[in-house]
Enzyme design. Structure first.
Site, PDB file in Angstrom:
ATOM      1  N   GLU A 119       0.830  -1.210   0.000  1.00 12.72           N
ATOM      2  CA  GLU A 119       0.000   0.000   0.000  1.00 12.72           C
ATOM      3  C   GLU A 119       0.864   1.259   0.000  1.00 12.72           C
ATOM      4  O   GLU A 119       0.549   2.249  -0.661  1.00 12.72           O
ATOM      5  CB  GLU A 119      -0.944  -0.024   1.200  1.00 12.72           C
ATOM      6  CG  GLU A 119      -2.010  -1.118   1.062  1.00 12.72           C
ATOM      7  CD  GLU A 119      -2.886  -1.248   2.295  1.00 12.72           C
ATOM      8  OE1 GLU A 119      -4.048  -0.820   2.237  1.00 12.72           O
ATOM      9  OE2 GLU A 119      -2.412  -1.776   3.315  1.00 12.72           O
ATOM     10  N   GLU A 139      -4.427  -9.135   3.855  1.00  8.52           N
ATOM     11  CA  GLU A 139      -5.076  -8.772   5.126  1.00  8.52           C
ATOM     12  C   GLU A 139      -6.319  -9.587   5.442  1.00  8.52           C
ATOM     13  O   GLU A 139      -6.624  -9.834   6.612  1.00  8.52           O
ATOM     14  CB  GLU A 139      -5.449  -7.281   5.127  1.00  8.52           C
ATOM     15  CG  GLU A 139      -4.281  -6.335   5.312  1.00  8.52           C
ATOM     16  CD  GLU A 139      -3.634  -5.912   4.010  1.00  8.52           C
ATOM     17  OE1 GLU A 139      -2.909  -4.915   4.027  1.00  8.52           O
ATOM     18  OE2 GLU A 139      -3.850  -6.591   2.977  1.00  8.52           O
TER      19      GLU A 139
END
Length: 629
Positions: A119, A139
């Site tokens: 990210e 995640e």
């Protein structure tokens, strides 16, 4: 070269070319703790204020970009000031500092760029990676969603369908695939990575390459109507594959928000959802399992006394049946030489054929390349005598003849041995720590999760779950419904209920193992007549198309209206009567009455010292029986 260290977790070096290299330093995988993120922000703020800095490269120390946010911080983060302001980390640091930098930024990715690491990289103006770097957003396997802008930037870089696949399946991609997808802008050798990244930032600065803000790209996002259809399909699939899980649907909702209302709105929805999910029971459970899985290879008195695994190259396997051939396949896939010993030519040929078929299936599934098939087969040799075993490093399925009892250890694989992830390592009182260390090393190489346990009837998994079917039989003979029990248990999250499982395993195996438990634990076993009565009627489970269920040619199960006759006969033989309370059981009651005896048995295993720690039994249940993590 000017070198500055900020809070010990990032280092900034500014070269004569005016490129600042900001390096993340947080061993072993440069994870992004709160301190690292604040340190990154300080480094970026400094770089933006300095006149001698023209452009920025972000990288990670020692060949690893970043393995993502440090999940060990999740347990204690409720009190941190960051989370009093939803989205602080994501929006203020990743978006409004790094992505909004007035100086071009290139991420130089080697090793890992997972979760928050990827990210962070996606917020840069461009990304370069090595061919073997792993990039992904895993995640969801921790019960949360990407929380640093991943739900918004990944679809804009690789397209909606691929982004959904990567997030919902927690599936990383290697550098070369990342390049073909558009996730990275170039693939570079590790030696050239930093220098190329430096030049790339200067090329962006001088308008020789595009300066792209990932968050506002829209060329890979489908038109709204088409995007909604893709998201609708993803939702139905997520609900089908994991009906008990909420967070995959939340992830899809957050992605949709960004497409419908714009990426900034998507970021805020992502931040709020991330905080809420990080406090959920699902996330706490999945994070517990994550750490428990890592901890199975740590055994007190064995792995903490400085022993080094011995080099094992050649393994002998006695017997090439379904289990033996599966074990051989697992070893060959990890480049071990295998000698398969059988008692006659016919059985040996059958065993070799099974192994070749297993390997061919791996080729068909794309897990090994076609050109590597012959090399894998060449690691296998067949034998009809023990003489050929004299120079092997390890033998599987023998031991009673040896006088060296310190070298005997159980390796309990689960069917199919080359597919299932769990390996029970069963030690006796005489097994030496060195042998356990050796087998732990082998389990890692053949990609199994090992659990070290002591010797007892059923070892860990089968002993824990012997009450699973027995509790079901007890309830059914007293009025509960077979199919209602199975439905409640599968709804809870088990792959199948006790009766569907008994059909799959086969009644012959069920009776043989059940007899062992009745003999060893007579005070807490239930002797039902139901399975023997079904066997008398030539019903032995799925293989004969009849058991508790009926099966068609594709082995699809359906309810059998005749089953009630066998249940009534079993009741009359056992002399038990229907309990009205058990006829109308609620789902929660069924789940507790089937699974609490399993929990109790796990506690006994722990109390007797058969298992080293409770975490090991959690992993055994999840990986050996499919208990919902």
């Amino acid at each position: 070269m000017d070198r500055r260290r900020v809070k010990e977790s990032t280092v900034m070096e500014v070269g004569p070319d005016g490129v600042a290299i900001i390096t993340i330093i947080n061993p072993p995988v440069n994870s992004l703790s709160f301190d690292v993120l604040h340190s990154l922000k300080e480094s970026f703020d400094q770089a933006s204020q300095r006149d001698d800095v023209k452009a920025i490269v972000v990288t990670g120390a020692k060949g690893k970009f970043s393995g993502g946010f440090d999940i060990s911080a999740f347990g204690g983060h409720q009190e941190t000031k960051e989370l009093q302001k939803p989205g602080f980390l994501s929006v203020e640091i990743i978006t409004d500092t790094i992505e909004a930098s007035r100086k071009p930024t290139v991420a130089a990715i080697d090793g890992l760029a997972l979760g928050g690491g990827l990210e962070l990289a996606m917020a840069c103006s461009a990304r370069l990676s090595t061919s073997n770097a792993q990039l992904g957003l895993p995640e969801l396997q921790l019960g949360i969603i990407p929380g640093f802008g991943g739900t918004q930037r990944l679809p804009r870089l690789v397209g909606l369908s691929k982004a959904l696949e990567m997030m919902l399946n927690s599936k990383p991609v290697k550098g070369r695939e990342a390049f073909s997808l558009g996730l990275v802008d170039g693939v570079v050798s590790p030696d050239e990575l930093l220098n190329t990244a430096r030049q790339w930032t200067l090329d962006i600065l001088n308008h020789r390459r595009p300066w792209v803000v990932s968050l506002y790209r829209n060329d890979k996002i489908e038109p709204l109507g088409e995007a909604r259809e893709i998201l609708k399909f993803a939702r139905s699939r997520a609900q089908k594959e994991a009906p008990n899980l909420k967070h995959p649907l939340v992830c899809i909702d957050v992605i949709e928000e960004g497409i419908v209302s714009g990426p900034r709105a998507g970021l805020w929805k992502e931040a709020e959802a991330s905080e809420e999910l990080s406090h959920s029971d699902t996330s706490k459970s999945l994070i517990h399992i994550f750490f428990a899985k890592r901890g199975t290879s740590k055994v007190p008195g064995v792995t903490d006394i400085g022993l080094v695994p011995r080099h094992v190259k050649k393994v002998a396997i006695i017997g090439g049946g379904l289990m033996g051939s599966g074990i051989a396949t697992a070893l060959i896939l990890s480049n071990y030489s295998v000698i398969l010993k059988e008692v006659n030519e016919q059985l040996l040929d059958a065993g070799v054929k099974r192994i070749k078929s297993n390997l061919q299936n791996r080729v068909n599934e794309g897990e090994i390349a076609e050109e590597n098939f012959e090399k894998a087969v060449s690691l296998l040799k067949g034998s009809l005598d023990y003489e050929s075993l004299k120079d092997v490093d390890m033998v599987i399925e023998i031991g009673e003849r040896t006088k060296s009892h310190d070298r005997i250890v159980g390796a309990h694989f689960f069917s199919l041995a080359h597919v299932t992830p769990l390996l029970e390592i069963v030690r006796t009182k005489q097994t030496s720590p060195q042998v356990i260390v050796d087998l732990l090393d082998i389990s890692k190489k053949i990609k199994k999760t090992p659990v070290v346990i002591g010797n007892c009837t059923g070892f860990a998994v089968n002993r824990m779950f012997f009450p699973y079917t027995q509790a079901g039989l007890l309830l059914v003979e007293r009025g509960a419904d077979v199919y209602q029990i199975d439905e409640a248990i599968t709804k809870f999250g088990m792959p199948m209920g006790p009766f569907r499982l008994a059909d799959l395993v086969g009644f012959g195996v069920a009776v043989a193992t059940g007899t062992q438990f009745i003999r060893n634990f007579p005070e807490r076993t239930y002797k039902s007549m139901l399975i023997p009565l079904l066997q008398e009627d030539k019903r032995t489970g799925e293989a004969t198309h009849k058991g508790f269920y009926l099966y068609d040619d594709k082995r699809k199960a359906s309810v059998d209206p005749e089953l009630k006759n066998f249940i009534e006969k079993a009741r009359s033989i056992s002399g038990v009567s229907i309990d009205p309370k058990l006829v109308k059981l609620q789902e929660t009651d069924i789940i507790e009455m089937i699974l609490f005896p399993v929990v109790n048995e796990a506690c006994r295993i722990l109390d007797e010292g058969i298992a080293v720690k409770a975490d090991d039994l959690d992993i055994s249940a999840v990986m050996g029986m499919g208990f919902p993590p």
